[in-house]
Motif scaffolding. Structure first.
Motif, PDB file in Angstrom:
ATOM      1  N   TYR A  64       0.834  -1.204   0.000  1.00  0.00           N
ATOM      2  CA  TYR A  64       0.000   0.000   0.000  1.00  0.00           C
ATOM      3  C   TYR A  64       0.866   1.251   0.000  1.00  0.00           C
ATOM      4  O   TYR A  64       0.598   2.216  -0.730  1.00  0.00           O
ATOM      5  N   ALA A  65       1.918   1.232   0.823  1.00  0.00           N
ATOM      6  CA  ALA A  65       2.821   2.383   0.885  1.00  0.00           C
ATOM      7  C   ALA A  65       3.481   2.625  -0.458  1.00  0.00           C
ATOM      8  O   ALA A  65       3.694   3.775  -0.866  1.00  0.00           O
ATOM      9  N   GLY A  66       3.816   1.541  -1.182  1.00  0.00           N
ATOM     10  CA  GLY A  66       4.460   1.686  -2.476  1.00  0.00           C
ATOM     11  C   GLY A  66       3.595   2.401  -3.487  1.00  0.00           C
ATOM     12  O   GLY A  66       4.076   3.227  -4.262  1.00  0.00           O
ATOM     13  N   ILE A  67       2.301   2.099  -3.495  1.00  0.00           N
ATOM     14  CA  ILE A  67       1.381   2.761  -4.435  1.00  0.00           C
ATOM     15  C   ILE A  67       1.291   4.257  -4.129  1.00  0.00           C
ATOM     16  O   ILE A  67       1.337   5.102  -5.024  1.00  0.00           O
ATOM     17  N   ILE A  68       1.158   4.604  -2.851  1.00  0.00           N
ATOM     18  CA  ILE A  68       1.102   6.015  -2.453  1.00  0.00           C
ATOM     19  C   ILE A  68       2.403   6.724  -2.809  1.00  0.00           C
ATOM     20  O   ILE A  68       2.418   7.863  -3.283  1.00  0.00           O
ATOM     21  N   LEU A  69       3.521   6.019  -2.595  1.00  0.00           N
ATOM     22  CA  LEU A  69       4.840   6.603  -2.821  1.00  0.00           C
ATOM     23  C   LEU A  69       5.045   6.977  -4.284  1.00  0.00           C
ATOM     24  O   LEU A  69       5.750   7.941  -4.586  1.00  0.00           O
ATOM     25  N   VAL A  70       4.457   6.218  -5.201  1.00  0.00           N
ATOM     26  CA  VAL A  70       4.594   6.539  -6.628  1.00  0.00           C
ATOM     27  C   VAL A  70       4.093   7.952  -6.900  1.00  0.00           C
ATOM     28  O   VAL A  70       4.765   8.753  -7.573  1.00  0.00           O
ATOM     29  N   PHE A  71       2.917   8.290  -6.393  1.00  0.00           N
ATOM     30  CA  PHE A  71       2.362   9.631  -6.616  1.00  0.00           C
ATOM     31  C   PHE A  71       3.210  10.696  -5.921  1.00  0.00           C
ATOM     32  O   PHE A  71       3.533  11.730  -6.513  1.00  0.00           O
ATOM     33  N   LEU A  72       3.577  10.431  -4.671  1.00  0.00           N
ATOM     34  CA  LEU A  72       4.266  11.444  -3.878  1.00  0.00           C
ATOM     35  C   LEU A  72       5.714  11.631  -4.314  1.00  0.00           C
ATOM     36  O   LEU A  72       6.197  12.760  -4.393  1.00  0.00           O
ATOM     37  N   ALA A  73       6.406  10.538  -4.585  1.00  0.00           N
ATOM     38  CA  ALA A  73       7.845  10.617  -4.827  1.00  0.00           C
ATOM     39  C   ALA A  73       8.212  10.721  -6.296  1.00  0.00           C
ATOM     40  O   ALA A  73       9.368  11.009  -6.612  1.00  0.00           O
ATOM     41  N   VAL A  74       7.277  10.483  -7.208  1.00  0.00           N
ATOM     42  CA  VAL A  74       7.572  10.585  -8.639  1.00  0.00           C
ATOM     43  C   VAL A  74       6.787  11.728  -9.278  1.00  0.00           C
ATOM     44  O   VAL A  74       7.363  12.676  -9.818  1.00  0.00           O
ATOM     45  N   PHE A  75       5.468  11.660  -9.213  1.00  0.00           N
ATOM     46  CA  PHE A  75       4.645  12.638  -9.928  1.00  0.00           C
ATOM     47  C   PHE A  75       4.662  14.021  -9.271  1.00  0.00           C
ATOM     48  O   PHE A  75       4.673  15.037  -9.971  1.00  0.00           O
ATOM     49  N   VAL A  76       4.658  14.090  -7.947  1.00  0.00           N
ATOM     50  CA  VAL A  76       4.687  15.394  -7.272  1.00  0.00           C
ATOM     51  C   VAL A  76       5.989  16.142  -7.551  1.00  0.00           C
ATOM     52  O   VAL A  76       5.964  17.326  -7.936  1.00  0.00           O
ATOM     53  N   PRO A  77       7.192  15.516  -7.379  1.00  0.00           N
ATOM     54  CA  PRO A  77       8.421  16.234  -7.745  1.00  0.00           C
ATOM     55  C   PRO A  77       8.475  16.631  -9.218  1.00  0.00           C
ATOM     56  O   PRO A  77       8.988  17.704  -9.555  1.00  0.00           O
ATOM     57  N   LEU A  78       7.943  15.777 -10.099  1.00  0.00           N
ATOM     58  CA  LEU A  78       7.891  16.140 -11.522  1.00  0.00           C
ATOM     59  C   LEU A  78       7.072  17.416 -11.725  1.00  0.00           C
ATOM     60  O   LEU A  78       7.488  18.325 -12.459  1.00  0.00           O
ATOM     61  N   ALA A  79       5.915  17.481 -11.076  1.00  0.00           N
ATOM     62  CA  ALA A  79       5.059  18.671 -11.212  1.00  0.00           C
ATOM     63  C   ALA A  79       5.741  19.899 -10.623  1.00  0.00           C
ATOM     64  O   ALA A  79       5.681  20.998 -11.206  1.00  0.00           O
ATOM     65  N   MET A  80       6.393  19.742  -9.472  1.00  0.00           N
ATOM     66  CA  MET A  80       7.093  20.867  -8.841  1.00  0.00           C
ATOM     67  C   MET A  80       8.182  21.423  -9.748  1.00  0.00           C
ATOM     68  O   MET A  80       8.263  22.632 -10.004  1.00  0.00           O
ATOM     69  N   VAL A  81       9.027  20.522 -10.268  1.00  0.00           N
ATOM     70  CA  VAL A  81      10.153  20.951 -11.099  1.00  0.00           C
ATOM     71  C   VAL A  81       9.658  21.526 -12.421  1.00  0.00           C
ATOM     72  O   VAL A  81      10.215  22.509 -12.944  1.00  0.00           O
ATOM     73  N   TYR A  82       8.617  20.934 -12.992  1.00  0.00           N
ATOM     74  CA  TYR A  82       8.046  21.458 -14.253  1.00  0.00           C
ATOM     75  C   TYR A  82       7.622  22.916 -14.080  1.00  0.00           C
ATOM     76  O   TYR A  82       7.929  23.767 -14.927  1.00  0.00           O
ATOM     77  N   LYS A  83       6.933  23.211 -12.992  1.00  0.00           N
ATOM     78  CA  LYS A  83       6.464  24.583 -12.759  1.00  0.00           C
ATOM     79  C   LYS A  83       7.638  25.524 -12.488  1.00  0.00           C
ATOM     80  O   LYS A  83       7.653  26.664 -12.964  1.00  0.00           O
ATOM     81  N   LEU A  84       8.629  25.053 -11.736  1.00  0.00           N
ATOM     82  CA  LEU A  84       9.785  25.901 -11.434  1.00  0.00           C
ATOM     83  C   LEU A  84      10.593  26.199 -12.687  1.00  0.00           C
ATOM     84  O   LEU A  84      11.049  27.323 -12.889  1.00  0.00           O
TER      85      LEU A  84
END
Length: 384
Positions: free
Chosen positions: A329-349
Motif C-alpha cells: 500500500y505504501a508503495g502505491i502512495i509513494l509513486v504519486f508522492l515521490a515521482v509525480f509530485v516532484p515532476l510537477a514541482m520541477v516542471y512549474k519551477l
C-alpha cells in the motif's frame, strides 16, 4: 564532504535500509537473481532520479522542514493539499510497517532473555521510546544514526561471513516462479525499499551551509549504499535457502528461523542487523513526519510528538501480521508522492525559470519524460 553531509547520506541510506531488507528476499528471490537484479537496479535508478528532482524543488523553493512549505510555494494551495494527503498516508503506512517489523523482533529478543512481552506491548514500547528520540531533533538522530549504521554494517558483514560456508553456487540459478507479470508486480515493494525521498527537505534544512553539488552527492551516495546492501543480501539469501522455502516466509521471525536451520550462528548477527535496519528506517521516516507536523500545525514538541506517533501506533496495532501488505500500500502512495509530485514541482519551477542558476537534476526534458514513464510503469505494475 563534511561530517554533517556524511551523516545525512547515512540517514538517507538508513531510511531506505529497513523493511525492504526483510521484504526483498520474500518477494524477489523466487524469480531468480538475473531478473530480480535487473528490476532492482531499474527501480533504484528511477527512485534516485526522482529524489534529485525533489532536491531541485527543495533548493529552488527555499527549503523548509517539510513538503508542506515546498508544495505551497511550487504547486499552490490545491497542490499543497494533495501533497499533504499523500505524504501523511505514506508516512503513516511506512511507520506502521516498521513498527510491525520491529515489534516482532522485540518480542523475540525479550523471549530470549526470559521476558514475556506481548506483541501489542512491544509495539507501544518501541513506538513511544523511539518517538522520544526523534523529538530531540535532527542533530541527535544524525549522531545516533551514524553509530547504529556502522554497527548495522558490521553485523551485515558478519552475517554474510557466517553464511559463506553454506553458500551454494547451484542455488544462484534457481527459479521457482517464471511468472514475469508476478515479477513486475513486486515493483511497488521494491520502490518502497528505496523510499528515502521523504527525508530530503529535512536534510537540506539541516545542511544549510552545503553547496548544491554537495547536496546532490549526498543523495546519490546515500542511495548507492542500500542498493549495494540489497544486492549482497539477495545473493546471500538465494545462495543459502531453496527458492521454494523463500516463498513460504511471511514475517521477519520466519525468515530468521529459516536461516538458523542452515547456519545456527547466524541468528545473533541477523537479529542485530534486522533490528538496526528497521530502527534507522523508523528514525528517518518518523523525523520526516515529525517535521511535517511541526511545519503544518506549528505546535510545541509535546503536541507534535503525540500527533506524530499516535496514529501509526493505532494503525500498527490494528494491522498485525500485515507486514508485506502495508508495504505494498505504501508503495502505491509513494509513486504519486515521490515521482509525480516532484515532476510537477520541477516542471512549474523550470517553466517559470525560477532560480535557474541553482541545481537542476540532470537530463533535461528527456529525463523528465523518463520520470513520467517510470511512474506510469510503477502504477501499471499494480493493476496488471
Amino acid at each position: 564532504m563534511n561530517t554533517k553531509l556524511i551523516g545525512s547520506a547515512l540517514i538517507i541510506a538508513g531510511t531506505a535500509l529497513g523493511a525492504g531488507m526483510l521484504a526483498i528476499p520474500m518477494v524477489l528471490a523466487q524469480f531468480g537473481l538475473l531478473y530480480g537484479t535487473l528490476l532492482m537496479v531499474l527501480i533504484w535508478f528511477g527512485t534516485t532520479y526522482s529524489a534529485l528532482l525533489l532536491l531541485e524543488a527543495t533548493i529552488k523553493s527555499g527549503g523548509g522542514l517539510g513538503l508542506n512549505s515546498i508544495a505551497r510555494k511550487t504547486l499552490g494551495k490545491g497542490g499543497q493539499l494533495i501533497t499533504n494527503g499523500l505524504l501523511y498516508a505514506l508516512l503513516i503506512c511506512l511507520l506502521m510497517a516498521y513498527i510491525l517489523g520491529a515489534s516482532d523482533l522485540l518480542v523475540q529478543a525479550a523471549s530470549a532473555v526470559g521476558i514475556e512481552l506481548s506483541f501489542m506491548h512491544s509495539q507501544i514500547l518501541f513506538t513511544l521510546t523511539t518517538g522520544a528520540i526523534v523529538a530531540c531533533g535532527t542533530g541527535v538522530i544524525d549522531k545516533l544514526n551514524r553509530l547504529l549504521f556502522f554497527v548495522m554494517l558490521a553485523s551485515l558483514l558478519m552475517t554474510l561471513a557466517v553464511l559463506l560456508p553454506e553458500f551454494s553456487l547451484a542455488n544462484l540459478s534457481q527459479v521457482s516462479n517464471n511468472d514475469h507479470v508476478g515479477l513486475i508486480q513486486t515493483s511497488a515493494v521494491l520502490f518502497t525499499s528505496f523510499g528515502f525521498m521523504v527525508v530530503i527537505p529535512s536534510l537540506v534544512s539541516y545542511n544549510t551551509e552545503a553547496t548544491d553539488k554537495q547536496l546532490r552527492n549526498m543523495v546519490i551516495i546515500g542511495s548507492l549504499i542500500p542498493l549495494a546492501c540489497y544486492l549482497c543480501w539477495l545473493f546471500a539469501v538465494v545462495g543459502n535457502l531453496p527458492a521454494e522455502k523463500l516463498k513460504q516466509f511471511a514475517s521477519v521471525s520466519e525468515l530468521m528461523a529459516g536461516f538458523e536451520h542452515q547456519a545456527p550462528w547466524v541468528g545473533g548477527f541477523l537479529s542485530v542487523f534486522t533490528g538496526l535496519a528497521l530502527l534507522t528506517s523508523f528514525f528517518g521516516v518518523a523525523m520526516s513526519l515529525y517535521h511535517q507536523n511541526s511545519d503544518t500545525f506549528k505546535q510545541n514538541r509535546v503536541v507534535t510528538y503525540v500527533i506524530t506517533f499516535v496514529f501509526p501506533l493505532i494503525g500498527a496495532i490494528m494491522a498485525a501480521d500485515q507486514f508485506l501488505s502495508v508495504l505494498a500500500y505504501a508503495g502505491i502512495i509513494l509513486v504519486f508522492l515521490a515521482v509525480f509530485v516532484p515532476l510537477a514541482m520541477v516542471y512549474k519551477l523550470r517553466l517559470a525559470d525560477t532560480l535557474s542558476e541553482r541545481y537542476a537534476a540532470e537530463g533535461g526534458k528527456t529525463m523528465m519524460l523518463f520520470g513520467l514513464a517510470f511512474g506510469t510503469f510503477l502504477l501499471a505494475s499494480q493493476v496488471i
